[in-house]
Design a protein around this motif. Structure first.
Motif, mmCIF file in Angstrom:
data_model
loop_
_atom_site.group_PDB
_atom_site.id
_atom_site.type_symbol
_atom_site.label_atom_id
_atom_site.label_comp_id
_atom_site.label_asym_id
_atom_site.label_seq_id
_atom_site.Cartn_x
_atom_site.Cartn_y
_atom_site.Cartn_z
ATOM 1 N N MET A 164 0.792 -1.032 -0.015
ATOM 2 C CA MET A 164 -0.063 -0.215 -0.025
ATOM 3 C C MET A 164 0.800 1.376 -0.100
ATOM 4 S SD MET A 164 -2.682 -1.367 2.768
ATOM 5 C CE MET A 164 -3.847 0.072 3.137
ATOM 6 N N GLN A 165 1.890 1.110 0.740
ATOM 7 C CA GLN A 165 2.744 2.391 0.860
ATOM 8 C C GLN A 165 3.715 2.672 -0.408
ATOM 9 O OE1 GLN A 165 4.835 1.338 4.366
ATOM 10 N NE2 GLN A 165 3.525 2.752 5.436
ATOM 11 N N ASP A 166 3.766 1.720 -1.361
ATOM 12 C CA ASP A 166 4.785 2.062 -2.263
ATOM 13 C C ASP A 166 4.392 3.150 -3.544
ATOM 14 O OD1 ASP A 166 7.078 0.756 -3.297
ATOM 15 O OD2 ASP A 166 6.142 0.647 -5.149
ATOM 16 N N ALA A 167 2.966 3.586 -3.603
ATOM 17 C CA ALA A 167 2.471 4.614 -4.592
ATOM 18 C C ALA A 167 1.261 5.019 -4.143
ATOM 19 C CB ALA A 167 2.475 4.126 -5.902
ATOM 20 N N PRO A 168 0.459 6.046 -4.581
ATOM 21 C CA PRO A 168 -0.714 6.336 -4.116
ATOM 22 C C PRO A 168 -1.768 5.532 -4.928
ATOM 23 C CG PRO A 168 0.424 8.368 -4.954
ATOM 24 C CD PRO A 168 1.191 7.220 -5.490
ATOM 25 N N VAL A 169 -1.471 4.809 -5.704
ATOM 26 C CA VAL A 169 -2.616 3.971 -6.312
ATOM 27 C C VAL A 169 -2.063 2.664 -6.574
ATOM 28 C CG1 VAL A 169 -4.218 3.833 -8.286
ATOM 29 C CG2 VAL A 169 -3.305 5.980 -7.512
ATOM 30 N N ILE A 170 -2.777 1.666 -6.362
ATOM 31 C CA ILE A 170 -2.591 0.270 -6.913
ATOM 32 C C ILE A 170 -3.346 0.055 -8.177
ATOM 33 C CG2 ILE A 170 -3.021 -2.131 -6.274
ATOM 34 C CD1 ILE A 170 -2.485 -1.521 -3.391
ATOM 35 N N PRO A 171 -2.703 -0.144 -8.979
ATOM 36 C CA PRO A 171 -3.756 -0.372 -10.326
ATOM 37 C C PRO A 171 -4.353 -1.695 -10.286
ATOM 38 C CG PRO A 171 -1.401 -0.636 -10.970
ATOM 39 C CD PRO A 171 -1.276 -0.239 -9.562
ATOM 40 N N VAL A 172 -5.702 -1.704 -10.704
ATOM 41 C CA VAL A 172 -6.415 -3.140 -10.863
ATOM 42 C C VAL A 172 -6.625 -3.327 -12.408
ATOM 43 C CG1 VAL A 172 -8.979 -4.046 -10.288
ATOM 44 C CG2 VAL A 172 -7.872 -2.210 -8.911
ATOM 45 N N ILE A 173 -5.945 -4.306 -12.678
ATOM 46 C CA ILE A 173 -5.604 -4.764 -14.203
ATOM 47 C C ILE A 173 -6.459 -6.044 -14.434
ATOM 48 C CG2 ILE A 173 -3.656 -5.261 -15.789
ATOM 49 C CD1 ILE A 173 -1.927 -4.234 -13.387
ATOM 50 N N VAL A 174 -7.118 -6.034 -15.569
ATOM 51 C CA VAL A 174 -7.906 -6.894 -16.313
ATOM 52 C C VAL A 174 -7.032 -7.190 -17.699
ATOM 53 C CG1 VAL A 174 -10.181 -7.854 -17.047
ATOM 54 C CG2 VAL A 174 -10.202 -6.070 -15.314
ATOM 55 N N LEU A 175 -6.793 -8.342 -17.777
ATOM 56 C CA LEU A 175 -6.014 -8.889 -19.111
ATOM 57 C C LEU A 175 -6.467 -9.857 -19.828
ATOM 58 C CD1 LEU A 175 -2.149 -8.255 -17.699
ATOM 59 C CD2 LEU A 175 -3.371 -6.777 -19.262
ATOM 60 N N HIS A 176 -6.587 -9.785 -21.009
ATOM 61 C CA HIS A 176 -7.318 -10.983 -21.689
ATOM 62 C C HIS A 176 -6.421 -11.457 -22.490
ATOM 63 C CE1 HIS A 176 -11.249 -10.366 -20.552
ATOM 64 N NE2 HIS A 176 -11.090 -8.895 -20.687
ATOM 65 N N ASP A 177 -5.069 -11.066 -22.947
ATOM 66 C CA ASP A 177 -4.193 -11.256 -23.752
ATOM 67 C C ASP A 177 -2.806 -11.243 -23.067
ATOM 68 O OD1 ASP A 177 -2.415 -11.900 -25.989
ATOM 69 O OD2 ASP A 177 -3.075 -10.504 -27.264
ATOM 70 N N VAL A 178 -2.332 -12.697 -22.901
ATOM 71 C CA VAL A 178 -1.000 -13.009 -22.429
ATOM 72 C C VAL A 178 0.346 -11.835 -22.799
ATOM 73 C CG1 VAL A 178 -0.092 -14.782 -23.456
ATOM 74 C CG2 VAL A 178 0.396 -14.583 -21.027
ATOM 75 N N ALA A 179 0.039 -11.476 -24.162
ATOM 76 C CA ALA A 179 1.018 -10.783 -24.926
ATOM 77 C C ALA A 179 0.830 -9.338 -24.515
ATOM 78 C CB ALA A 179 0.822 -10.797 -26.396
ATOM 79 N N ASP A 180 -0.065 -8.842 -23.799
ATOM 80 C CA ASP A 180 -0.169 -7.533 -23.168
ATOM 81 C C ASP A 180 0.608 -7.663 -21.799
ATOM 82 O OD1 ASP A 180 -1.507 -6.713 -25.615
ATOM 83 O OD2 ASP A 180 -3.522 -7.103 -24.212
ATOM 84 N N ALA A 181 0.886 -8.656 -21.253
ATOM 85 C CA ALA A 181 1.135 -8.492 -19.694
ATOM 86 C C ALA A 181 2.514 -7.813 -19.410
ATOM 87 C CB ALA A 181 1.088 -9.891 -19.236
ATOM 88 N N GLN B 40 -4.960 -1.186 -28.050
ATOM 89 C CA GLN B 40 -4.401 -0.419 -29.291
ATOM 90 C C GLN B 40 -2.627 -0.416 -29.162
ATOM 91 O OE1 GLN B 40 -5.836 3.536 -28.264
ATOM 92 N NE2 GLN B 40 -7.894 2.832 -29.200
ATOM 93 N N GLY B 41 -2.398 -1.134 -27.932
ATOM 94 C CA GLY B 41 -1.176 -1.357 -27.377
ATOM 95 C C GLY B 41 -0.307 -0.012 -27.302
ATOM 96 N N ASP B 42 -1.272 1.027 -26.673
ATOM 97 C CA ASP B 42 -0.634 2.259 -26.171
ATOM 98 C C ASP B 42 -0.190 2.405 -24.915
ATOM 99 O OD1 ASP B 42 -0.226 5.046 -26.098
ATOM 100 O OD2 ASP B 42 -2.653 5.614 -26.739
ATOM 101 N N TRP B 43 1.172 1.901 -24.817
ATOM 102 C CA TRP B 43 1.608 1.856 -23.642
ATOM 103 C C TRP B 43 2.161 3.084 -23.118
ATOM 104 C CZ3 TRP B 43 -0.072 -2.457 -22.931
ATOM 105 C CH2 TRP B 43 -0.052 -3.504 -24.169
ATOM 106 N N ALA B 44 2.424 4.377 -24.140
ATOM 107 C CA ALA B 44 2.828 5.690 -23.810
ATOM 108 C C ALA B 44 1.485 6.272 -22.904
ATOM 109 C CB ALA B 44 3.066 6.672 -24.874
ATOM 110 N N ARG B 45 0.369 5.722 -23.085
ATOM 111 C CA ARG B 45 -0.808 6.276 -22.541
ATOM 112 C C ARG B 45 -0.535 5.810 -21.156
ATOM 113 N NH1 ARG B 45 -6.873 5.259 -23.898
ATOM 114 N NH2 ARG B 45 -7.874 6.032 -22.196
ATOM 115 N N ILE B 46 -0.445 4.486 -20.953
ATOM 116 C CA ILE B 46 -0.535 3.877 -19.581
ATOM 117 C C ILE B 46 0.538 4.373 -18.683
ATOM 118 C CG2 ILE B 46 -0.159 1.464 -18.506
ATOM 119 C CD1 ILE B 46 -1.577 0.255 -20.731
ATOM 120 N N THR B 47 1.564 4.822 -19.490
ATOM 121 C CA THR B 47 2.812 5.340 -18.587
ATOM 122 C C THR B 47 2.565 6.514 -18.018
ATOM 123 O OG1 THR B 47 4.627 4.139 -19.826
ATOM 124 C CG2 THR B 47 5.186 6.169 -18.679
#
Ligand code: 3PG
Length: 213
Positions: free
Chosen positions: A13-30, A195-202
């Motif tokens: 909990m202390q590492d960052a202000p947010v823990i992302p809740v992630i839903v992945l359907h494709d292992v290639a995205d992980a 879309q594989g938009d990793w920059a947006r996720i960053t």
């Protein structure tokens, strides 16, 4: 201590202000998704056990992104806890709390951040030694006002509100003394994954990281 040393829910909990809740359907995205969050300063990653690929995704992140700390979300049973630990998860997040689940996570060596929504659930978790809890579903179950009410009788409990929390309202939760971090799915939008938009996720990770000044 090795990199795989046991961690605590508080550390998660202390590492960052947010823990992302992630839903992945494709292992290639992980892996690219995990690297994108890491690049934005978020390394505690909750991959929910809601898809057929979730365990494979946890495994891939644990193996290929060693600087991230991957956990399993939506852990509801002993079997979930065992499978998550086998896949390389270091912590578990659950939507509710039972003694059996607490024991199962302990046995599997997983730190547990269990969901609670009532005083009785908090009391059960506390009786069993858990004082860092997820408030779920936070917005629907009373939001900021509920956390303020709990701060009296449950002065020794700290929360991670999750459910309905967004970049817009997260600061209201984080301002409370009994809130350590929040959880939310907004950091990994389904369309960014598609879309594989990793920059947006960053970028979303960086924006979230800045929530606590
Ligand atoms: C969930 O279980 O999906 C989490 O609580 C995330 O909720 P959110 O999508 O409202 O952030």
């Amino acid at each position: 201590m090795s990199e795989r040393a046991k961690i605590s829910a508080l550390l998660v909990m202390q590492d960052a202000p947010v823990i992302p809740v992630i839903v992945l359907h494709d292992v290639a995205d992980a892996v690219p998704m995990a690297r994108a969050l890491l690049a934005g300063g978020i390394r505690m990653l909750e991959v929910t056990l809601r898809t057929t690929q979730a365990l494979a995704c946890i495994e891939a992140i644990a193996r290929e992104v060693p600087d991230a700390v991957v956990g399993a979300g939506t852990v509801r049973s002993r079997a979930d806890a065992q499978a998550a630990a086998m896949a390389g998860a270091r912590f578990a997040v659950s939507p509710g709390y039972t003694s059996a689940l607490g024991q199962a996570c302990f046995d599997a060596g997983l730190a547990l951040l269990p969901g609670v929504a009532t005083g009785s659930e908090i009391m059960l978790a506390r009786e069993e030694g858990l004082t860092e809890l997820k408030f779920f579903p936070a917005l629907q179950a009373g939001g900021v006002a509920m956390l303020k009410a709990w701060s009296g009788p449950f002065f020794d409990v700290r929360f991670c509100p999750t459910g309905g929390v967004s970049l817009q309202n997260a600061a209201d939760f984080l301002a409370l003394p009994n809130v350590v971090c929040v959880g939310g799915s907004w950091l990994v939008p389904p369309d960014a994954l598609a879309q594989g938009d990793w920059a947006r996720i960053t970028q979303l990770a960086q924006d979230s990281r800045r929530l606590r000044g």
